[in-house]
Every structure is written in C-alpha cells, then in structure tokens.
Design a protein around this motif. Structure first.
Motif, PDB file in Angstrom:
ATOM      1  N   ARG A 250      -3.500 -51.527 -30.818  1.00 35.28           N
ATOM      2  CA  ARG A 250      -4.692 -52.306 -30.442  1.00 35.28           C
ATOM      3  C   ARG A 250      -5.452 -52.777 -31.672  1.00 35.28           C
ATOM      4  O   ARG A 250      -5.880 -53.935 -31.759  1.00 35.28           O
ATOM      5  N   ARG A 253      -3.504 -55.561 -33.372  1.00 34.57           N
ATOM      6  CA  ARG A 253      -3.513 -56.807 -32.599  1.00 34.57           C
ATOM      7  C   ARG A 253      -4.848 -57.546 -32.769  1.00 34.57           C
ATOM      8  O   ARG A 253      -4.877 -58.775 -32.903  1.00 34.57           O
ATOM      9  N   ASP A 356       2.914 -55.075 -29.133  1.00 37.37           N
ATOM     10  CA  ASP A 356       1.802 -55.263 -28.216  1.00 37.37           C
ATOM     11  C   ASP A 356       2.321 -55.878 -26.919  1.00 37.37           C
ATOM     12  O   ASP A 356       3.529 -56.041 -26.719  1.00 37.37           O
TER      13      ASP A 356
END
Length: 447
Positions: A250, A253, A356
C-alpha cells in the motif's frame, strides 16, 4: 538465486488452515509466550465462578419461593459433603502444578543438552503443556473461590441460607477429572518430545507449513528502476521474523515506487542498518512503514522455511561431535532434510514479487534459493561426516534421490556436494575396501 523451475502445484504440501494475514504475527508471538494461556484460564475461572454463584443463588431463591425447605436442607447436606473434597482439591492442585513444572524443566534441560537449545521453543509452544498448566491453575483458583461460597454447615437454617454452591461444587469435581486426564496426556506428550524422532518430525512439519505459506517466486519481468534512496531500521535490534506485505505494498502504491526488502527473514538487524531500498521515487512517509517489519529475539518458522533446516543441521552436528558420537541421530535428521528438499526441488524459489491490485510489482523480497537450501542442509554435515560411514552412505543416498527429482538447472548444487563428499572420504579413509563401503548409498546408513 534460482529462477522459476518446476510446477507451482503444491498439492503434496500439508493443507493450510485459513487464517487472516494480519493476525498471523500476533498469533505467533502469543504462541511463543508461556503466560498468555494460563492468564486467560484464570480470568475464565473467575468469570465462570461468578456466573455459577449467581445461578446457585437464584436456585435457592426459587426454592424459597416454592417453600421447598426440605430440598434446601438436602442441598446443604450435599454441599457439606463436597466441602471437604473441595478443600482437599485446593491443597492438592498446587502439588500437581509443581509436578508439571518439574517434568517440563527436566524435559527442556535434556532436550537442550542432547539436541540443541533451539528445540526449547517446541516445549514453550506445546499446546498440551499450556493447556495442562492452565486447567490446573484454573482448578486451583476455582476451588478457592468456591470455598468462599459455603454458608454454615448441614445444620444451618434453610430459611436463612441465601446460596448453596451446588453447581460450583459439581464443576469443581469435573475440573479435577479433566485435570487428571490432561496430566496423563501431558506426561505422554512430554515423553514423546524427549525422543529424537518426534522432535525432528515436528520440525519438519513446521518447515512444510512455512514453505506452503510462502508464495512462489517468479523471474523478474523487467529490471527495477534505479535505486533512489534507502529506509533505515529505526526499531529495536533483533531477528527479522515477519513482514507486513500488505502495508508495504500500500505504501509503495501510494508513492508510485517499488520497495525492495534488503534483509531476509531470519537476518539480524540493528538500528541504522538499511531495511528497504526504494526504486523509482521518494521514500514513503515513516508512519506508513511503522510495524511493517517485525523483529524479535529469535527466529521462528512462521515465514522462514530455512529455519527448520537450520535446526535439523544443528541437531545433526551435535550428534556427530566427538562428545556425543551419535550418527543415528544425524541420519534421522538427514531423512527429514531430504524430505524437505524433495518438496522444495519442485517449487519456484526465486525472489518474491508482491503486486498491488492492478498487477504492478510493488515489493521485491529476497528468499533463500535452491542452492542456499542445499548448502544449508548438507555443507556443515558433509564436513563432519567423512569419517562416519553410516552418515556418508545416507548422505549419498539422499543426494542420489534428489538428483532423480531435480530438474537439470537444479542438479549442479547436488552434484557439487556429492563430489566434495567423495573427495573427503577418499582423503579420510585410506583402505580401498572401507572406502567403497563408506561410499555405497544406503537410505538407512548401515541399516
């Protein structure tokens, strides 16, 4: 680092229990403690006593409403009969608890001295040991609480009695019966773990579970962008035990970067050492990386399949030392090492590329490759085995079996260890007949 080779089907591995990824590290930490389960047991004992005390009070109140004073008198007589039993139980349970501790400490001392100190964690994590201690402590605490619920004796006035510990006394007797059964199971389990075979079998099963949790590696599709910066380790020093992959993915990303985990699971980290390399942009904010890498005092098998080979190698090396001289134990460890490598040889063991939701690589994690696992399993044992034909014969048989299973690109480490073993035996054993005997592959060593 080995690339992808062999099928990715893991049907021969033990089935994995479904478990939320976020709770896996917490569960592992709690399993490594010896206080959590007994503490929960004591709290449950107090809550159960409070609930049953309320129920007993309502039973007496109901009988008073029905004016069933003879039934209350009968309950008082029963409670008086069980009072002596409960008193005896509360005194005897501490003796049982002392026995459990004594057996556990003796078993841990023997296993640590004869095998390796790393197997102590097996006893600390033993469910039956924790359950036995928990039930014993809960029975002791519950019996003390029940003693506070007795009012007068059998000759007490039924009209003035507010509560009779009927259910409490009955449950106390039931907990004593459960304690006796658990004590038998505890002794049986402890005696089993004091033998080499069950210990190495337990280590092997832990390693298989860790291997099955690890996603398959894959060849790098494209080279990473140039490294732009590094993130330093700011937490306490310790062994890397786990990585919160979801948090790191996360964070990467949101920044549009790729993170590369520098240490492997099992590496020792100190503050100031680089822990993450950032490729393609600026580093994520520090708060997004907090608790992303979990460190502890010692290695665990949760995400570290190589830790099982490390334990087996330690046991075998101690068995081959002149002070112990127990080649049969080393052969048992080699059996499990070959079993582990026979599964790993079919798996892709390249770097892990965590993606992701859009399929973009956001985290690259290095893991031990095929050559690393083979060296870990055989390098140190091979150096100590040249003068012991039982071990050399078993080691040769294991290498030959793995050569049959290995794909062409994974045969080289096995062939290298086989050639080095043959050279070591030829240097150590001068007689041709003894040399030929020591170099004859045998899955039982010498049977």
């Amino acid at each position: 680092m080995s690339g992808k080779s062999g099928p990715s089907d893991r049907s021969w591995l033990p089935p994995r229990a479904s478990q939320p990824r976020a709770l896996a590290s917490l569960r592992e930490r709690l399993r490594d403690t010896f206080w959590f389960t007994p503490t929960v047991g004591l709290v449950c004992a107090f809550v159960l006593w409070w609930v049953l005390a309320e129920v007993d009070t309502k039973i007496v109140a109901h009988l008073k409403e029905e004016q069933a004073y003879e039934e209350i008198a009968d309950l008082l007589a029963f409670a008086q009969d069980t009072r002596l039993i409960v008193t005896t139980i509360s005194a005897a349970m501490m003796t049982f608890i002392g026995v459990v501790f004594s057996i556990s400490l003796v078993a841990v001392q023997m296993a640590s001295g004869q095998l390796t100190p790393r197997v102590v964690r097996i006893f600390v994590r033993s469910r039956i040991t924790k359950l036995t201690l928990t039930v014993f402590l809960a029975t002791f605490a519950f019996s003390l609480l029940v003693l506070t619920s007795y009012e007068g004796g059998a000759s007490a006035n039924p009209r003035r009695v507010t509560s009779v510990p009927l259910l409490q006394s009955t449950l106390t007797l039931g907990m004593v019966g459960l304690s006796l059964l658990l004590f038998i199971a505890f002794v049986s389990s402890t005696l089993r773990l004091m033998r080499v075979g069950p210990v190495v079998d337990h280590i092997a099963h832990e390693s298989f579970r860790a291997l099955e949790r690890q996603p398959g590696g894959e060849p790098e599709e494209a080279p990473l962008e140039p490294e732009t910066t590094r993130v330093m380790h700011r937490a306490r020093a310790g062994v890397v035990r786990d990585v919160n992959v979801a948090r790191l993915v996360r964070a990467a990303r949101r920044r549009g970067v790729v993170l590369r985990l520098i240490p492997r699971i099992g590496d020792f980290m100190v503050p100031g050492m680089p822990v993450l390399a950032v490729h393609g942009g600026a580093a994520p904010p520090p708060y997004t990386l907090k608790y992303a890498v979990s460190v502890g005092v010692e290695r665990t098998a949760l995400r570290d399949p190589a830790f099982g080979l490390r334990q087996l190698s330690d046991i075998a090396l101690r068995a081959l030392s002149p002070a112990v001289n127990d080649p049969t134990t080393a052969v048992q460890c080699l059996d499990r090492m070959v079993q582990f490598l026979a599964v790993a040889v079919r798996l892709p063991l390249g770097p892990l590329h965590h993606r992701d939701r859009r399929g973009a690589v956001r985290l690259v994690q290095e893991v031990p490759g095929w050559s690393d696992l083979v060296d870990l399993a055989f390098e140190e044992i091979r150096g100590c085995a040249a003068g012991n034909p039982q071990v050399t014969r078993r080691l040769l048989a294991g290498l030959d079996d793995l050569l049959v299973l290995a794909a062409e690109e994974r045969r080289q480490p096995l062939l290298r260890h086989r050639a080095l073993l043959v050279e070591a035996v030829e240097r150590t054993v001068p007689e041709a007949a003894e040399r030929a005997f020591a170099l004859y592959p045998d899955r039982q060593g010498i049977g």
